[in-house]
Design a protein around this motif. Structure first.
Motif, PDB file in Angstrom:
ATOM      1  N   MET A 157       1.080  -0.752   0.194  1.00 13.69           N
ATOM      2  CA  MET A 157      -0.418   0.393  -0.242  1.00 13.69           C
ATOM      3  C   MET A 157       1.118   1.172   0.236  1.00 13.69           C
ATOM      4  O   MET A 157       1.705   1.217   0.578  1.00 13.69           O
ATOM      5  N   GLY A 158       0.470   1.853  -1.011  1.00 10.22           N
ATOM      6  CA  GLY A 158       1.405   3.102  -1.302  1.00 10.22           C
ATOM      7  C   GLY A 158       1.427   4.191  -0.122  1.00 10.22           C
ATOM      8  O   GLY A 158       0.112   3.899   0.864  1.00 10.22           O
ATOM      9  N   PRO A 159       2.140   5.218   0.199  1.00  4.54           N
ATOM     10  CA  PRO A 159       1.943   6.405   1.040  1.00  4.54           C
ATOM     11  C   PRO A 159       1.023   7.008   0.653  1.00  4.54           C
ATOM     12  O   PRO A 159       0.833   7.425  -0.221  1.00  4.54           O
ATOM     13  N   GLN A 160      -0.031   7.001   1.623  1.00  4.46           N
ATOM     14  CA  GLN A 160      -1.218   8.158   1.599  1.00  4.46           C
ATOM     15  C   GLN A 160      -1.538   9.375   3.217  1.00  4.46           C
ATOM     16  O   GLN A 160      -1.960   8.995   3.593  1.00  4.46           O
ATOM     17  N   PRO A 161      -1.004   9.818   3.433  1.00  4.68           N
ATOM     18  CA  PRO A 161      -0.674  10.779   4.614  1.00  4.68           C
ATOM     19  C   PRO A 161      -1.274  11.934   4.068  1.00  4.68           C
ATOM     20  O   PRO A 161      -1.752  12.856   3.161  1.00  4.68           O
ATOM     21  N   PRO A 162      -2.451  11.256   5.792  1.00  2.00           N
ATOM     22  CA  PRO A 162      -3.651  12.792   4.967  1.00  2.00           C
ATOM     23  C   PRO A 162      -3.395  13.850   5.804  1.00  2.00           C
ATOM     24  O   PRO A 162      -3.333  14.889   5.580  1.00  2.00           O
ATOM     25  N   THR A 163      -2.282  13.905   6.111  1.00  2.00           N
ATOM     26  CA  THR A 163      -1.655  16.182   7.251  1.00  2.00           C
ATOM     27  C   THR A 163      -0.073  14.865   7.466  1.00  2.00           C
ATOM     28  O   THR A 163      -0.324  14.069   7.963  1.00  2.00           O
ATOM     29  N   GLY A 164       0.348  16.833   7.491  1.00  2.00           N
ATOM     30  CA  GLY A 164       1.375  16.291   7.737  1.00  2.00           C
ATOM     31  C   GLY A 164       2.549  15.972   7.468  1.00  2.00           C
ATOM     32  O   GLY A 164       2.344  14.822   6.285  1.00  2.00           O
ATOM     33  N   ILE A 165       3.802  15.344   7.547  1.00  2.00           N
ATOM     34  CA  ILE A 165       4.916  14.559   6.925  1.00  2.00           C
ATOM     35  C   ILE A 165       5.088  13.334   8.184  1.00  2.00           C
ATOM     36  O   ILE A 165       5.510  13.592   9.209  1.00  2.00           O
ATOM     37  N   HIS A 166       4.600  12.275   6.930  1.00  2.00           N
ATOM     38  CA  HIS A 166       5.148  10.904   7.364  1.00  2.00           C
ATOM     39  C   HIS A 166       6.171  10.304   7.260  1.00  2.00           C
ATOM     40  O   HIS A 166       7.115  10.713   5.803  1.00  2.00           O
ATOM     41  N   ARG A 167       6.796   9.852   8.163  1.00  2.00           N
ATOM     42  CA  ARG A 167       7.886   8.983   7.951  1.00  2.00           C
ATOM     43  C   ARG A 167       7.647   7.289   6.941  1.00  2.00           C
ATOM     44  O   ARG A 167       6.527   6.421   8.167  1.00  2.00           O
ATOM     45  N   TYR A 168       8.203   6.688   6.377  1.00  2.00           N
ATOM     46  CA  TYR A 168       7.419   5.465   5.758  1.00  2.00           C
ATOM     47  C   TYR A 168       8.761   4.769   5.870  1.00  2.00           C
ATOM     48  O   TYR A 168       9.717   4.707   5.132  1.00  2.00           O
ATOM     49  N   VAL A 169       8.862   3.384   6.722  1.00  2.00           N
ATOM     50  CA  VAL A 169       9.985   2.809   7.315  1.00  2.00           C
ATOM     51  C   VAL A 169      10.053   1.386   6.307  1.00  2.00           C
ATOM     52  O   VAL A 169       9.258   0.484   6.788  1.00  2.00           O
ATOM     53  N   PHE A 170      10.983   1.155   6.278  1.00  2.00           N
ATOM     54  CA  PHE A 170      11.676  -0.788   6.046  1.00  2.00           C
ATOM     55  C   PHE A 170      12.360  -1.208   6.616  1.00  2.00           C
ATOM     56  O   PHE A 170      12.891  -1.066   7.315  1.00  2.00           O
ATOM     57  N   VAL A 171      11.944  -2.096   7.277  1.00  2.00           N
ATOM     58  CA  VAL A 171      12.748  -2.538   8.278  1.00  2.00           C
ATOM     59  C   VAL A 171      12.908  -4.840   7.512  1.00  2.00           C
ATOM     60  O   VAL A 171      12.146  -5.095   7.683  1.00  2.00           O
ATOM     61  N   ALA A 172      13.884  -4.474   7.625  1.00  2.00           N
ATOM     62  CA  ALA A 172      14.513  -6.316   6.959  1.00  2.00           C
ATOM     63  C   ALA A 172      15.170  -6.728   8.340  1.00  2.00           C
ATOM     64  O   ALA A 172      15.687  -6.785   8.993  1.00  2.00           O
ATOM     65  N   PHE A 173      14.551  -8.424   8.306  1.00  2.00           N
ATOM     66  CA  PHE A 173      14.644  -8.762   9.541  1.00  2.00           C
ATOM     67  C   PHE A 173      15.431 -10.462   9.095  1.00  2.00           C
ATOM     68  O   PHE A 173      14.504 -10.874   7.943  1.00  2.00           O
ATOM     69  N   LYS A 174      16.094 -10.758   9.352  1.00  2.00           N
ATOM     70  CA  LYS A 174      17.334 -12.016   9.104  1.00  2.00           C
ATOM     71  C   LYS A 174      16.564 -13.212   9.672  1.00  2.00           C
ATOM     72  O   LYS A 174      16.271 -13.289  10.714  1.00  2.00           O
ATOM     73  N   GLN A 175      15.977 -14.630   8.493  1.00  2.00           N
ATOM     74  CA  GLN A 175      15.039 -14.928   9.023  1.00  2.00           C
ATOM     75  C   GLN A 175      16.247 -16.706   9.670  1.00  2.00           C
ATOM     76  O   GLN A 175      17.539 -16.750   9.547  1.00  2.00           O
ATOM     77  N   ASN A 176      15.655 -17.142  10.420  1.00  2.00           N
ATOM     78  CA  ASN A 176      16.625 -18.364  11.357  1.00  2.00           C
ATOM     79  C   ASN A 176      16.106 -19.176   9.862  1.00  2.00           C
ATOM     80  O   ASN A 176      16.572 -20.021   9.894  1.00  2.00           O
ATOM     81  N   SER A 177      15.480 -20.035   9.464  1.00  2.00           N
ATOM     82  CA  SER A 177      14.777 -20.403   8.232  1.00  2.00           C
ATOM     83  C   SER A 177      13.695 -20.250   7.657  1.00  2.00           C
ATOM     84  O   SER A 177      13.144 -18.730   7.563  1.00  2.00           O
ATOM     85  N   LEU A 178      12.854 -20.211   6.334  1.00  2.00           N
ATOM     86  CA  LEU A 178      12.087 -20.422   5.188  1.00  2.00           C
ATOM     87  C   LEU A 178      10.569 -20.184   6.515  1.00  2.00           C
ATOM     88  O   LEU A 178      10.629 -21.416   8.077  1.00  2.00           O
ATOM     89  N   MET A 179      10.381 -19.227   6.366  1.00  2.00           N
ATOM     90  CA  MET A 179       8.896 -19.107   7.571  1.00  2.00           C
ATOM     91  C   MET A 179       7.664 -19.344   7.152  1.00  2.00           C
ATOM     92  O   MET A 179       6.666 -20.603   8.008  1.00  2.00           O
ATOM     93  N   GLU A 180       7.222 -19.779   5.731  1.00  2.00           N
ATOM     94  CA  GLU A 180       6.218 -20.363   4.777  1.00  2.00           C
ATOM     95  C   GLU A 180       4.765 -19.398   5.714  1.00  2.00           C
ATOM     96  O   GLU A 180       3.638 -19.026   4.494  1.00  2.00           O
ATOM     97  N   THR A 181       4.892 -19.111   6.439  1.00  2.00           N
ATOM     98  CA  THR A 181       3.677 -18.315   7.371  1.00  2.00           C
ATOM     99  C   THR A 181       4.134 -17.453   8.513  1.00  2.00           C
ATOM    100  O   THR A 181       4.616 -17.702   8.552  1.00  2.00           O
ATOM    101  N   VAL A 182       3.394 -16.923   9.026  1.00  2.00           N
ATOM    102  CA  VAL A 182       3.692 -15.681  10.428  1.00  2.00           C
ATOM    103  C   VAL A 182       2.841 -16.538  11.492  1.00  2.00           C
ATOM    104  O   VAL A 182       1.507 -17.492  11.165  1.00  2.00           O
ATOM    105  N   ARG A 183       3.227 -16.366  12.273  1.00  2.00           N
ATOM    106  CA  ARG A 183       2.841 -16.999  14.120  1.00  2.00           C
ATOM    107  C   ARG A 183       1.561 -16.120  13.869  1.00  2.00           C
ATOM    108  O   ARG A 183       1.055 -17.005  14.918  1.00  2.00           O
ATOM    109  N   ARG A 184       1.347 -15.169  13.863  1.00  2.00           N
ATOM    110  CA  ARG A 184       0.363 -13.774  14.468  1.00  2.00           C
ATOM    111  C   ARG A 184      -0.665 -14.098  13.075  1.00  2.00           C
ATOM    112  O   ARG A 184      -0.333 -13.402  11.831  1.00  2.00           O
ATOM    113  N   ARG A 185      -2.156 -14.466  13.043  1.00  2.00           N
ATOM    114  CA  ARG A 185      -2.770 -14.210  12.294  1.00  2.00           C
ATOM    115  C   ARG A 185      -4.295 -13.274  12.915  1.00  2.00           C
ATOM    116  O   ARG A 185      -4.205 -13.941  14.359  1.00  2.00           O
ATOM    117  N   PRO A 186      -5.012 -12.690  12.278  1.00  2.00           N
ATOM    118  CA  PRO A 186      -4.860 -12.353  10.906  1.00  2.00           C
ATOM    119  C   PRO A 186      -3.743 -10.939  11.164  1.00  2.00           C
ATOM    120  O   PRO A 186      -3.310 -10.407  11.991  1.00  2.00           O
TER     121      PRO A 186
END
Length: 182
Positions: free
Chosen positions: A115-144
């Protein structure tokens, strides 16, 4: 502390990314982002129209390893709906798991559509964070996984991801009607 890692996280400290989104970390990977021909650096200003489509994003380990690494990418807006009252902090814009090292994020498994940036007001920060996985995840533990009130630290903890391997952010604000590029 070595100069190189400190210099890599300084813009994240100044921009409030370390503190608001993630804890202090030592970079272990390089994150390369391109919106069209524009290569992103920390703190750049990008208009929402230019970032409407997902970026080309590559993650590479700072030190090559013999076995391939996989990464999880989280993109959030910690300033939603406004920087002065971020009651939706953090708003999830993109979540991709199982990204092979050196491959574009499109090679991973998209858990939350971009979902691209859609700042309604003010200057917003859009943060990308990369985490190294221990192995393939295939799914996330927290749903939904929900967009509103996402918590990057909690997500990393729930999925045994540890501290970030890399992070990058850009700023964006709503464009006046006459300034939109087509």
């Amino acid at each position: 502390m070595e100069q190189m890692p400190r210099a890599a996280v300084d813009p994240l400290v100044v921009g409030g990314v370390i503190g608001d989104v993630v804890d202090m970390f030592v970079p272990a990977a390089d994150l390369s982002l391109h919106y069209g021909t524009k290569h992103l650096c920390n703190g750049m200003e990008i208009n929402p129209h230019s970032a409407a489509q997902s970026p080309r994003l590559l993650i590479t380990a700072s030190v090559p390893v013999p076995t391939p690494n996989y990464y999880t990418l989280v993109m959030v807006d910690p300033d939603a709906p406004s920087p002065s009252e971020p009651t939706f902090r953090e708003w999830l814009h993109w979540l991709v798991i199982d990204i092979p090292e050196g491959s574009d994020a499109s090679e991973g498994k998209e858990v939350m559509e971009y979902m691209g940036p859609q700042p309604p007001t003010g200057i917003h920060r859009y943060v990308f964070v990369a985490f190294k996985q221990n192995s393939l995840m295939e799914t996330v533990r927290r749903r939904p996984v929900e967009r509103g009130q996402f918590n990057t630290r909690q997500f990393a903890s729930e999925n045994d991801l540890g501290l970030p391997a890399a992070a990058l952010y850009f700023n964006s604000q709503k464009q006046p009607a006459g300034n939109k590029k087509h």
